[in-house]
Write a protein that holds these residues in place. Structure first.
Motif, PDB file in Angstrom:
ATOM      1  N   GLY A 143      28.773 105.537 -36.399  1.00 25.79           N
ATOM      2  CA  GLY A 143      28.787 105.433 -37.884  1.00 25.79           C
ATOM      3  C   GLY A 143      29.598 104.562 -38.570  1.00 25.79           C
ATOM      4  O   GLY A 143      30.766 103.998 -37.648  1.00 25.79           O
ATOM      5  N   PRO A 144      29.621 104.274 -39.861  1.00 27.33           N
ATOM      6  CA  PRO A 144      30.508 103.296 -40.398  1.00 27.33           C
ATOM      7  C   PRO A 144      31.916 103.737 -40.571  1.00 27.33           C
ATOM      8  O   PRO A 144      32.213 104.907 -40.444  1.00 27.33           O
ATOM      9  CB  PRO A 144      29.944 103.171 -41.673  1.00 27.33           C
ATOM     10  N   SER A 145      32.969 103.073 -40.477  1.00 29.06           N
ATOM     11  CA  SER A 145      34.261 103.530 -40.680  1.00 29.06           C
ATOM     12  C   SER A 145      34.838 102.916 -42.165  1.00 29.06           C
ATOM     13  O   SER A 145      35.970 103.311 -42.504  1.00 29.06           O
ATOM     14  CB  SER A 145      35.259 102.556 -39.872  1.00 29.06           C
ATOM     15  N   ALA A 146      33.984 102.542 -42.942  1.00 29.43           N
ATOM     16  CA  ALA A 146      34.390 102.136 -44.287  1.00 29.43           C
ATOM     17  C   ALA A 146      32.953 102.108 -45.109  1.00 29.43           C
ATOM     18  O   ALA A 146      31.978 102.267 -44.643  1.00 29.43           O
ATOM     19  CB  ALA A 146      35.222 101.026 -44.435  1.00 29.43           C
ATOM     20  N   GLY A 147      33.385 101.805 -46.433  1.00 35.12           N
ATOM     21  CA  GLY A 147      32.037 102.062 -47.407  1.00 35.12           C
ATOM     22  C   GLY A 147      31.640 103.120 -47.703  1.00 35.12           C
ATOM     23  O   GLY A 147      32.239 104.230 -47.677  1.00 35.12           O
ATOM     24  N   ARG A 148      30.189 103.328 -47.953  1.00 36.40           N
ATOM     25  CA  ARG A 148      29.876 104.716 -48.353  1.00 36.40           C
ATOM     26  C   ARG A 148      28.758 105.109 -47.267  1.00 36.40           C
ATOM     27  O   ARG A 148      28.265 104.239 -46.746  1.00 36.40           O
ATOM     28  CB  ARG A 148      29.067 104.544 -49.646  1.00 36.40           C
ATOM     29  N   VAL A 149      28.472 106.486 -47.239  1.00 35.54           N
ATOM     30  CA  VAL A 149      27.635 107.159 -46.163  1.00 35.54           C
ATOM     31  C   VAL A 149      26.836 107.949 -47.110  1.00 35.54           C
ATOM     32  O   VAL A 149      27.480 108.865 -48.107  1.00 35.54           O
ATOM     33  CB  VAL A 149      28.396 107.726 -45.084  1.00 35.54           C
ATOM     34  N   VAL A 150      25.648 108.240 -46.864  1.00 41.28           N
ATOM     35  CA  VAL A 150      24.753 109.073 -47.495  1.00 41.28           C
ATOM     36  C   VAL A 150      24.176 110.187 -46.326  1.00 41.28           C
ATOM     37  O   VAL A 150      23.600 109.809 -45.518  1.00 41.28           O
ATOM     38  CB  VAL A 150      23.318 108.475 -48.237  1.00 41.28           C
ATOM     39  N   LEU A 151      24.804 111.394 -46.821  1.00 39.38           N
ATOM     40  CA  LEU A 151      24.169 112.723 -45.644  1.00 39.38           C
ATOM     41  C   LEU A 151      22.832 113.158 -45.807  1.00 39.38           C
ATOM     42  O   LEU A 151      22.679 113.362 -47.106  1.00 39.38           O
ATOM     43  CB  LEU A 151      25.169 113.720 -45.856  1.00 39.38           C
ATOM     44  N   PRO A 152      22.129 113.117 -45.046  1.00 37.93           N
ATOM     45  CA  PRO A 152      20.815 113.796 -44.937  1.00 37.93           C
ATOM     46  C   PRO A 152      20.833 115.216 -45.537  1.00 37.93           C
ATOM     47  O   PRO A 152      21.995 116.088 -45.290  1.00 37.93           O
ATOM     48  CB  PRO A 152      20.083 113.668 -43.721  1.00 37.93           C
ATOM     49  N   LEU A 153      19.840 115.749 -46.114  1.00 40.44           N
ATOM     50  CA  LEU A 153      19.803 117.303 -46.438  1.00 40.44           C
ATOM     51  C   LEU A 153      20.056 118.089 -45.504  1.00 40.44           C
ATOM     52  O   LEU A 153      20.417 119.237 -45.907  1.00 40.44           O
ATOM     53  CB  LEU A 153      18.428 117.510 -47.309  1.00 40.44           C
ATOM     54  N   ASN A 154      19.603 117.864 -44.347  1.00 41.58           N
ATOM     55  CA  ASN A 154      19.888 118.978 -43.466  1.00 41.58           C
ATOM     56  C   ASN A 154      21.395 119.067 -42.943  1.00 41.58           C
ATOM     57  O   ASN A 154      21.703 120.161 -42.425  1.00 41.58           O
ATOM     58  CB  ASN A 154      19.075 118.850 -41.920  1.00 41.58           C
ATOM     59  N   VAL A 155      21.914 117.991 -43.314  1.00 43.13           N
ATOM     60  CA  VAL A 155      23.371 118.298 -42.943  1.00 43.13           C
ATOM     61  C   VAL A 155      24.149 118.601 -44.164  1.00 43.13           C
ATOM     62  O   VAL A 155      25.271 119.407 -43.965  1.00 43.13           O
ATOM     63  CB  VAL A 155      23.979 116.876 -42.715  1.00 43.13           C
ATOM     64  N   TYR A 156      24.053 117.993 -45.460  1.00 36.28           N
ATOM     65  CA  TYR A 156      24.768 118.510 -46.683  1.00 36.28           C
ATOM     66  C   TYR A 156      23.776 118.598 -47.877  1.00 36.28           C
ATOM     67  O   TYR A 156      23.216 117.629 -48.150  1.00 36.28           O
ATOM     68  CB  TYR A 156      25.711 117.424 -46.959  1.00 36.28           C
ATOM     69  N   TRP A 157      23.558 119.880 -48.270  1.00 36.23           N
ATOM     70  CA  TRP A 157      22.680 119.982 -49.320  1.00 36.23           C
ATOM     71  C   TRP A 157      23.442 120.386 -50.869  1.00 36.23           C
ATOM     72  O   TRP A 157      22.857 120.938 -51.819  1.00 36.23           O
ATOM     73  CB  TRP A 157      21.750 121.325 -49.038  1.00 36.23           C
ATOM     74  N   GLY A 158      24.571 119.784 -50.692  1.00 40.11           N
ATOM     75  CA  GLY A 158      25.389 120.073 -52.312  1.00 40.11           C
ATOM     76  C   GLY A 158      25.032 118.907 -53.005  1.00 40.11           C
ATOM     77  O   GLY A 158      23.947 118.223 -52.695  1.00 40.11           O
ATOM     78  N   ASP A 190      22.332 112.882 -36.026  1.00 44.78           N
ATOM     79  CA  ASP A 190      22.916 112.716 -37.456  1.00 44.78           C
ATOM     80  C   ASP A 190      24.218 112.370 -37.017  1.00 44.78           C
ATOM     81  O   ASP A 190      24.966 111.437 -37.800  1.00 44.78           O
ATOM     82  CB  ASP A 190      23.024 114.126 -38.146  1.00 44.78           C
ATOM     83  N   GLN A 191      24.884 113.112 -36.142  1.00 45.54           N
ATOM     84  CA  GLN A 191      26.300 112.860 -35.672  1.00 45.54           C
ATOM     85  C   GLN A 191      26.680 111.410 -35.118  1.00 45.54           C
ATOM     86  O   GLN A 191      27.624 110.744 -35.881  1.00 45.54           O
ATOM     87  CB  GLN A 191      26.990 113.724 -34.751  1.00 45.54           C
ATOM     88  N   ALA A 192      25.581 111.027 -34.572  1.00 44.93           N
ATOM     89  CA  ALA A 192      25.651 109.436 -33.949  1.00 44.93           C
ATOM     90  C   ALA A 192      25.506 108.400 -35.219  1.00 44.93           C
ATOM     91  O   ALA A 192      26.311 107.494 -35.097  1.00 44.93           O
ATOM     92  CB  ALA A 192      24.430 109.260 -33.230  1.00 44.93           C
ATOM     93  N   MET A 193      24.773 108.699 -36.153  1.00 46.57           N
ATOM     94  CA  MET A 193      24.603 107.837 -37.248  1.00 46.57           C
ATOM     95  C   MET A 193      25.797 107.795 -38.510  1.00 46.57           C
ATOM     96  O   MET A 193      26.104 106.890 -39.126  1.00 46.57           O
ATOM     97  CB  MET A 193      23.261 107.636 -37.783  1.00 46.57           C
ATOM     98  N   ILE A 194      26.320 108.744 -38.496  1.00 44.84           N
ATOM     99  CA  ILE A 194      27.400 109.198 -39.588  1.00 44.84           C
ATOM    100  C   ILE A 194      28.659 109.152 -39.109  1.00 44.84           C
ATOM    101  O   ILE A 194      29.665 108.564 -39.869  1.00 44.84           O
ATOM    102  CB  ILE A 194      27.050 110.662 -40.096  1.00 44.84           C
ATOM    103  N   LEU A 195      29.142 109.707 -37.927  1.00 44.46           N
ATOM    104  CA  LEU A 195      30.411 109.818 -37.600  1.00 44.46           C
ATOM    105  C   LEU A 195      30.986 108.275 -36.818  1.00 44.46           C
ATOM    106  O   LEU A 195      30.088 107.953 -35.927  1.00 44.46           O
ATOM    107  CB  LEU A 195      30.640 111.002 -36.257  1.00 44.46           C
TER     108      LEU A 195
END
Length: 112
Positions: free
Chosen positions: A32-47, A75-80
């Motif tokens: 996953g990226p170390s800076a910038g913005r990340v969009v979480l999928p609905l199955n991870v974050y539904w806020g 999900d973890q691989a692409m976000i973290l």
């Protein structure tokens, strides 16, 4: 009467105690990226806001907590990001089973 109530309470099963959690086999799988913005999928974050600023520590903590609790390995691989994960690990409020799973698998997190 009190003894029966105590027994019933001690036999109670909570979802947090049986919920399956996921984790990769190696930290190197995280890209996953170390800076910038990340969009979480609905199955991870539904806020209401799914967009997190990785340059803001409170956003990182919120996004990473959700990803560790709810994310699948994909999900973890692409976000973290592994370096970012190690650096904020002590700040994360996680269910005991999630923390144990990740620290048992990755000693670098336990050392953090």
């Amino acid at each position: 009467m009190v003894e029966k109530a105590h027994t019933a309470a001690s036999e109670r099963v909570f979802y947090r105690d049986i919920k399956p959690y996921d984790a990769p086999t190696e930290l190197a799988e995280l890209h996953g990226p170390s800076a910038g913005r990340v969009v979480l999928p609905l199955n991870v974050y539904w806020g209401p806001a799914h967009n997190f600023d990785l340059d803001n520590e409170s956003d990182v903590v919120e996004a990473y907590q959700a990803t560790l609790r709810e994310g699948r390995v994909e999900d973890q691989a692409m976000i973290l990001n592994p370096d970012l994960l190690v650096s904020i690990w002590p700040e994360l409020l996680l269910p005991v089973r999630v923390r144990m799973l990740w620290e048992d698998r990755f000693p670098a997190l336990a050392a953090a």
